[in-house]
Motif scaffolding. Structure first.
Motif, PDB file in Angstrom:
ATOM      1  N   THR A 155      55.609   6.718  30.438  1.00  0.00           N
ATOM      2  CA  THR A 155      54.881   7.677  31.249  1.00  0.00           C
ATOM      3  C   THR A 155      53.415   7.267  31.311  1.00  0.00           C
ATOM      4  N   ASP A 187      49.889  13.493  35.428  1.00  0.00           N
ATOM      5  CA  ASP A 187      51.047  14.372  35.303  1.00  0.00           C
ATOM      6  C   ASP A 187      51.008  15.552  36.268  1.00  0.00           C
ATOM      7  N   ARG A 222      51.179  18.077  39.235  1.00  0.00           N
ATOM      8  CA  ARG A 222      51.962  18.159  40.466  1.00  0.00           C
ATOM      9  C   ARG A 222      51.037  17.914  41.658  1.00  0.00           C
ATOM     10  N   SER A 261      54.481  14.003  41.476  1.00  0.00           N
ATOM     11  CA  SER A 261      53.265  14.093  40.666  1.00  0.00           C
ATOM     12  C   SER A 261      52.186  13.173  41.244  1.00  0.00           C
ATOM     13  N   TYR A 310      53.273   9.677  40.855  1.00  0.00           N
ATOM     14  CA  TYR A 310      54.165   9.234  41.933  1.00  0.00           C
ATOM     15  C   TYR A 310      53.340   8.635  43.072  1.00  0.00           C
ATOM     16  N   ASP A 363      59.635  14.617  39.606  1.00  0.00           N
ATOM     17  CA  ASP A 363      59.768  15.405  38.386  1.00  0.00           C
ATOM     18  C   ASP A 363      60.850  16.467  38.496  1.00  0.00           C
TER      19      ASP A 363
END
Lengths: 257, 611
Positions: free
Chosen positions: B3, B188, B190, B209, B212, B432
């Protein structure tokens, strides 16, 4: 079913480099009233002019009783039995009403029948009888329209083509003229091809209808069905479902189904 | 999978990167859009200022980190301003297809607990007003285009201009707040919700996220070959992940200039007038290009046709060598230069592809024959593959022509084939989960791997090829497994077929529903004197049915008897993007179509089939 009285197949007509009609097909059966609807510039008048030979199509066929008549001289087509009542009346202004009607029968030699038909016209349009000696230029718009239709009828055509008979007339007069059109069809068995902007009256009197847009056909069907179509309602009859805010400016996308 | 954050220029979120690069780029042009028919330019400064005003405006209305802001609009400059503005304020952006009906809009707004809505115009606003009562959670609505709304008053509804004003005054008192909020952000967080049209059930909202987004950005310019001097045309819906990546995110990472097409109907004209240097298109658009050329050629003069045929022969031979990885001889190169000068450059000019150094196809499978044709005329199209849940994760590489594959996985992503043939994949920047749908999420993400629902194969070089959607695979009554998309793509390659759906699950033989290409079939009818009036009557003409029959026979010839389509029907309703039969990218939805046209389908199984 017998062959249609008039059949147009894949007609393409140009004004110089501009394609005014892009592949239009249409049929009119004996005894029918067929309406062609569409906005300005959709190609409705061009379609009629192509049928009568006033314009030559670049592609496609026009069949009258199964015989090809496209690209022939207009007078030849008229003798074959298509009478064209042009948009904006176009009566002969310096001739009297009676002379105008006589001009409609120019090709006919059966004088007795012509006299009878003149009476028939006066029967349908009593106003014309009173004005028979007047010069056509002095007639009102409504009277001129009646005269133009009468003149078309005088050639005893197989097919009477009316180009916007409602043009510039009051709503009341429109009702009157269309009532007579319906009677001509019913009582005289006259087959009529009707081009109109006024979708409501046109669909009321006709059996079938076609909708043209930018030179092509987008819809066709029984007039009763067309009157129920959402798109016809919104774009031709001006019936909008009330929006949430009472009125809406935006238009739905036309789907023609 | 790790991550770790994906960093670009030392930034781990879009807001941080945006603030940095927008300041650096200053007066360089970020986007162009037509206003009353004239292209207007907007610089990175404009982009930044508008986004800032929107951010401060939303903050003044009490937006908290993680609150959802929805944008319901066709592509336009305000779309991106509102997108970036909301992200700068810590919001989560949900794009709503402007073709959605009020009922579908309501689902995504309530499912996402949306607080603020941006609506394009009167038409989109009306959809909200229709469902206003069911959506008490919506606090404010801002309309991009106030035309037609003069005199309209509503507590919650305002123009975007008034939000700009709110933002300006709030900013004056809170200078530096947005920068602070963006500093507090992390990978992390959103960033976006993307609802994917469920062919069964209601749409699911994928949670994306910041990581992404950064991951997608990191693929350019090496893999997604968009760089700072590129011009692109924005015309696919920005709600769709592909256009969001290419027009929303990559330009922030690389500085390419985007140009909004005027409307979905004018894409072809806009392409011609702009001639973008990078073209992203869905297969349907590439098919359209091809059929336009074939139609034009069928009407060309004898000389023109011969020149085209000769050119294509040269191009195809060159393409064959390139695919085989052989070296091109000097003569090959010379021949191609001539063919390009005489024929191909004109074709490309006609399509608006003459400046394109790269092109990409995605969002649906494309016919290999089509890709080869484009390669022959000198345009190598990359195939991209991915899905909302993963982002774009594979692409064909420059100079390597593995036509029929979508290339190997990009860095930070992995692809493998599961025991049942399903493609499973993971990425540092994967989604996510689905909002409010833990069971669906658990079905999709298993041990960190995403089950894609696609079936495919990997070759020894790691190139992925897609066979079909797992659930679309047909098992006939005879027990034969059939992947419909192979044949469907072959059919779509025909200029007369716009889309095709093959049916045959648990049936004795295969049948097909065809959506014809209106333009080309009308043209055919016209040149062959087939009379028709409207679309329905066009579909009913025996000559048109014969035409499609010939296409089916042609494609059938390449398949074994059980894999052949025995009967077909035309869908005789002209479908638009508003219709539920089509996805927003104008593909037929298989399951929806199968249900809606079940009578038509049953009619193909009635009686005895002629083979």
């Amino acid at each position: 079913m017998s062959a249609p009285l008039l059949e147009m197949r894949n007609i393409e007509t140009y004004y110089g480099p501009i394609m005014a009609i892009r592949g239009v097909s249409l049929t009119v059966n004996e005894g029918e009233i067929v309406a062609v609807l569409g906005a300005n510039g959709a190609g409705k008048t061009t379609l009629l002019k192509t049928a009568t030979g006033a314009l030559d199509s670049n592609k496609g066929q026009v069949l009258l009783d199964g015989e090809e008549i496209q690209c022939r001289d207009p007078d030849w087509v008229a003798r074959k039995g298509i009478a064209h009542v042009p948009e904006g009346r176009e009566v002969f202004p310096f001739l009297t009403v009676a002379e105008n009607l006589a001009m409609g029968a120019y090709n006919r030699r059966d004088n007795d029948a012509v006299a009878a038909d003149t009476e028939t016209v006066y029967g349908y349009f009593p106003a014309l009888r009173e004005l028979r000696g007047k010069m056509a230029a002095y007639l009102s718009g409504g009277q001129q329209q009646m005269l133009a239709i009468g003149r078309g009828f005088m050639s005893r055509p197989r097919l009477l083509m009316l180009d916007e008979p409602s043009l510039g007339l009051s709503p009341l007069l429109i009702q009157e003229i269309f009532a007579i059109i319906a009677r001509l069809n019913r009582e005289q068995g006259m087959t009529i091809l009707l081009v109109e902007q006024n979708a409501n009256v046109a669909l009321q009197v006709s059996n079938r209808g076609y909708v043209m847009e930018v030179g092509g056909m987008v819809m066709d069907g029984k007039s009763a069905d067309l009157l129920e179509s959402e798109d016809i309602k919104e774009f031709y009859l001006g019936k909008k479902e009330e929006g949430i805010r009472g009125r809406r400016r935006w238009k739905k996308r036309k789907t023609w189904r | 999978m790790s991550t770790d954050n994906v960093l670009i220029d030392g930034c781990d979120t879009l807001p941080k990167l945006f603030l940095k690069v927008a300041a650096e780029r200053g007066d360089r042009i970020a986007m162009r859009e037509k206003d009353f028919g004239i292209w207007q330019s907007y610089s990175w400064n404009d982009y930044r200022e508008r986004a800032m005003e929107i951010a401060y405006g939303l903050l003044s209305l009490g937006l908290q980190r993680g609150d959802v802001v929805s944008i319901q609009s066709e592509d336009c400059r305000e779309w991106l301003w509102a997108d970036v503005g909301s992200l700068l304020a810590g919001g989560v952006v949900n794009g709503i297809y402007p073709t959605y009906q009020a009922r579908q809009v309501e689902h995504t707004l309530s499912d996402s607990s949306c607080r603020f809505l941006f609506a394009e115009d009167e038409e989109q606003l009306d959809k909200y007003l229709e469902i206003e009562k069911e959506l008490p959670g919506i606090e404010r609505v801002f309309v991009f285009d106030w035309t037609g709304l003069r005199g309209f008053e509503h507590d919650k509804v305002d123009s975007i201009e008034s939000l700009f004003e709110m933002g300006k005054s709030y900013r004056a008192d809170h200078e530096g707040l947005v920068e602070r909020i963006s500093e507090e952000g992390s990978g992390d967080d959103r960033a976006a919700l993307v609802y994917t049209s469920g062919t069964t059930g209601l749409p699911k909202g994928s949670i994306l996220s910041q990581r992404y987004i950064m991951c997608q950005m990191s693929f350019s310019p090496d893999y997604l070959r968009l760089s700072k001097d590129d011009e692109i045309l924005t015309y696919l819906p920005l709600c769709h992940i592909a256009e969001r990546v290419f027009s929303g995110w990559l330009p922030i990472a690389q500085g390419a200039t985007i140009n909004f097409s005027e409307s979905p109907e004018t894409v072809a004209q806009n392409l011609r007038e702009l001639s973008p240097t990078y073209v992203l298109a869905v297969p349907r658009v590439w098919e359209k290009f091809y059929s336009r050329v074939t139609t034009a050629m069928s009407e060309a003069t004898w000389v023109g046709r011969k020149a085209y045929e000769t050119g294509i022969k040269i191009g195809m031979r060159r393409a064959d060598k390139m695919i085989a990885g052989e070296k091109l001889s000097a003569l090959d190169k010379l021949k191609f230069v001539i063919a390009d000068k005489v024929v191909f450059s004109n074709i490309k000019k006609m399509l608006g592809l003459n400046r394109a150094h790269s092109a990409a196809s995605g969002a649906a499978p494309i016919s290999p024959a089509l890709l080869k044709w484009f390669l022959a005329i000198g345009l190598a199209i990359d195939e991209l593959w991915g899905q909302t849940e993963l982002g774009i994760i594979t692409t064909t590489r420059k100079g390597v022509f593995r036509i029929g594959t979508v290339g190997p996985a990009m860095p930070g992503t992995e692809v493998r084939i599961d025991d049942n043939g399903e493609i499973v994949a993971r990425s540092v920047g994967q989604f996510d989960g689905y909002l409010n749908q833990p069971e669906k999420t658990a079905e999709t993400i298993v041990n960190g791997w995403i089950h894609t629902g696609d079936v495919g194969e990997l070759d020894e070089e790691g190139n992925l090829s897609i066979t079909d959607r797992l659930k679309d695979i047909i098992i006939t009554a005879g027990g034969k497994n059939i992947t419909p998309s192979v044949m469907e793509n072959e059919l779509k390659f025909s200029p007369y077929v716009s889309d095709a759906v093959i049916i045959g699950d648990k049936r004795k033989y295969l049948t097909c529903l065809i959506m014809i290409d209106q333009e080309n079939v009308e043209h055919y009818a016209q040149t062959h004197s087939v009379p028709f009036t409207d679309y329905r009557s066009l579909c009913a003409q025996p000559e048109v049915i014969g035409l499609v029959d010939a296409e089916i026979s042609r494609v059938n010839a390449g398949f074994s008897s059980v894999e052949q389509v025995k009967r077909f029907r035309l869908i005789d309703v002209l479908l638009t993007a508003e219709d539920e039969e089509l996805t927003p990218t104008m593909k037929l939805k298989r399951s929806f179509v199968c249900e809606k046209y079940s009578d038509l389908i049953d009619s193909m199984y009635a009686g005895k089939a002629s083979s």
